[in-house]
Design an enzyme around this catalytic site. Sequence first.
Site, PDB file in Angstrom:
ATOM      1  N   HIS A 171       0.840  -1.105  -0.104  1.00 47.29           N
ATOM      2  CA  HIS A 171      -0.116   0.159  -0.022  1.00 47.29           C
ATOM      3  C   HIS A 171       0.917   1.129  -0.009  1.00 47.29           C
ATOM      4  O   HIS A 171       0.784   1.998   1.162  1.00 47.29           O
ATOM      5  CB  HIS A 171      -0.902  -0.125   1.349  1.00 47.29           C
ATOM      6  CG  HIS A 171      -2.054   0.925   1.536  1.00 47.29           C
ATOM      7  ND1 HIS A 171      -1.913   2.130   1.316  1.00 47.29           N
ATOM      8  CD2 HIS A 171      -3.403   0.618   1.391  1.00 47.29           C
ATOM      9  CE1 HIS A 171      -2.953   2.724   1.193  1.00 47.29           C
ATOM     10  NE2 HIS A 171      -4.193   1.958   1.497  1.00 47.29           N
ATOM     11  N   GLU A 274      -0.713   1.408  -5.440  1.00 49.47           N
ATOM     12  CA  GLU A 274      -0.430   0.048  -4.733  1.00 49.47           C
ATOM     13  C   GLU A 274      -0.881  -1.333  -5.626  1.00 49.47           C
ATOM     14  O   GLU A 274      -1.938  -1.294  -6.114  1.00 49.47           O
ATOM     15  CB  GLU A 274      -1.612   0.044  -3.554  1.00 49.47           C
ATOM     16  CG  GLU A 274      -1.952   1.215  -3.025  1.00 49.47           C
ATOM     17  CD  GLU A 274      -3.110   1.359  -2.140  1.00 49.47           C
ATOM     18  OE1 GLU A 274      -3.863   0.143  -1.701  1.00 49.47           O
ATOM     19  OE2 GLU A 274      -3.824   2.680  -1.950  1.00 49.47           O
TER      20      GLU A 274
HETATM   21  O1  TA6 Z   1      -6.134   1.573  -0.624  1.00 53.09           O
HETATM   22  C1  TA6 Z   1      -7.050   2.599  -0.309  1.00 53.09           C
HETATM   23  C2  TA6 Z   1      -7.807   2.238   1.015  1.00 53.09           C
HETATM   24  O2  TA6 Z   1      -8.422   0.919   0.784  1.00 53.09           O
HETATM   25  C3  TA6 Z   1      -8.870   3.230   1.246  1.00 53.09           C
HETATM   26  O3  TA6 Z   1     -10.064   2.771   1.230  1.00 53.09           O
HETATM   27  C4  TA6 Z   1      -8.583   3.784   2.627  1.00 53.09           C
HETATM   28  O4  TA6 Z   1      -9.448   3.145   3.376  1.00 53.09           O
HETATM   29  C5  TA6 Z   1      -7.098   3.650   2.759  1.00 53.09           C
HETATM   30  O5  TA6 Z   1      -7.006   2.277   2.244  1.00 53.09           O
HETATM   31  C6  TA6 Z   1      -6.440   3.848   4.092  1.00 53.09           C
HETATM   32  O6  TA6 Z   1      -6.489   2.627   4.670  1.00 53.09           O
HETATM   33  P1  TA6 Z   1      -6.251   2.614   6.369  1.00 53.09           P
HETATM   34  O7  TA6 Z   1      -6.676   1.529   6.979  1.00 53.09           O
HETATM   35  O8  TA6 Z   1      -4.678   2.670   6.128  1.00 53.09           O
HETATM   36  O9  TA6 Z   1      -6.627   4.037   6.851  1.00 53.09           O
END
Ligand code: TA6
Length: 301
Positions: A171, A274
């Site tokens: 991510h 990601e």
């Molecule tokens: O990858 C995008 C995502 O899934 C968004 O929906 C948002 O939730 C982001 O990840 C951040 O997630 P987190 O759990 O790190 O706050």
Amino acid sequence: MEEEIDLLNEQFSIEGELCFSEKKDGLIFIDVMNKYAEATISLYGGHIIQYKPYDSFDVLWMSPDSNFEVGKAIRGGIPICFPWFGPHASDSLMPAHGFARLLNWEVTKTETTVKGETLITLELNSSEETKKYWPYDFKMELDLCIGSSFKVELRITNTGEKEFSYTSAIHTYFNVSEISNVQIEGLKGATYYSGFGNELLTQESNLIEISKEENRRYVNTESDIILHDSAFNRKIKTSKKGSKVSVVWNPWSETAKAFKDMPDDGYQTFVCIEPANSYDDFIQLAPGENHSTVGVIGLVK
Ligand code: TA6
């Protein structure tokens, strides 16, 4: 803690290149300085905190308000999402993006290549702790290669007697000068889900610009993606293997306000791109099988 760090330095440090230090909140960080770049990795979460090539700005964004506390996710850098990407499918009490980023990983290898790149392997094995979240036996290995590019390989092995399936993501939060200076290239023709909707859309334009909240999950794409930043005057290429989903995310102003570990204007200086395994690209492993998802990020010269 000091003893643990001394032991780690004794066993894994590389003089003038890699050493272990204690972050203020008791987390252990690996600090790397080689001829290509500086990098910092947290053993907590197996989390890449920083990657700064000598001839450029930081490639990764880190929230100035991030927590560095066991039990809380680090905001920024490269969180490792496993064994589920996004919210848990059925239990809202389970942590978003799984537990791998909330546990301490161990170091199993540090090495310098003939080209002067730094190799690090971190490992997370199933335990009583992980079985509170997920009832399977596994080994997770994170192979890092820090050089003119940064290679992240996430390898999962089923070490148990039962087949399991998982979803995951590398991510990555990219540091940008200002979100309006950014264009994302490489996804033309790919189909994607926008937000949490279930309508499949097609990416018409070759360049994506971001001027509102975007949470796009491109499915069935294995293409390289180029992040253009006109003010930093740089292009960052991300390439991947073992993943058919690419996520492009920026929370924009309203959603950013909801994150306590992100400044209200934090959305202006990052975008997430990601490599993921999710939707139809979930990974199923029979006992003894393994799967690798590889993400490589580097400056386009
Ligand atoms: O990858 C995008 C995502 O899934 C968004 O929906 C948002 O939730 C982001 O990840 C951040 O997630 P987190 O759990 O790190 O706050």
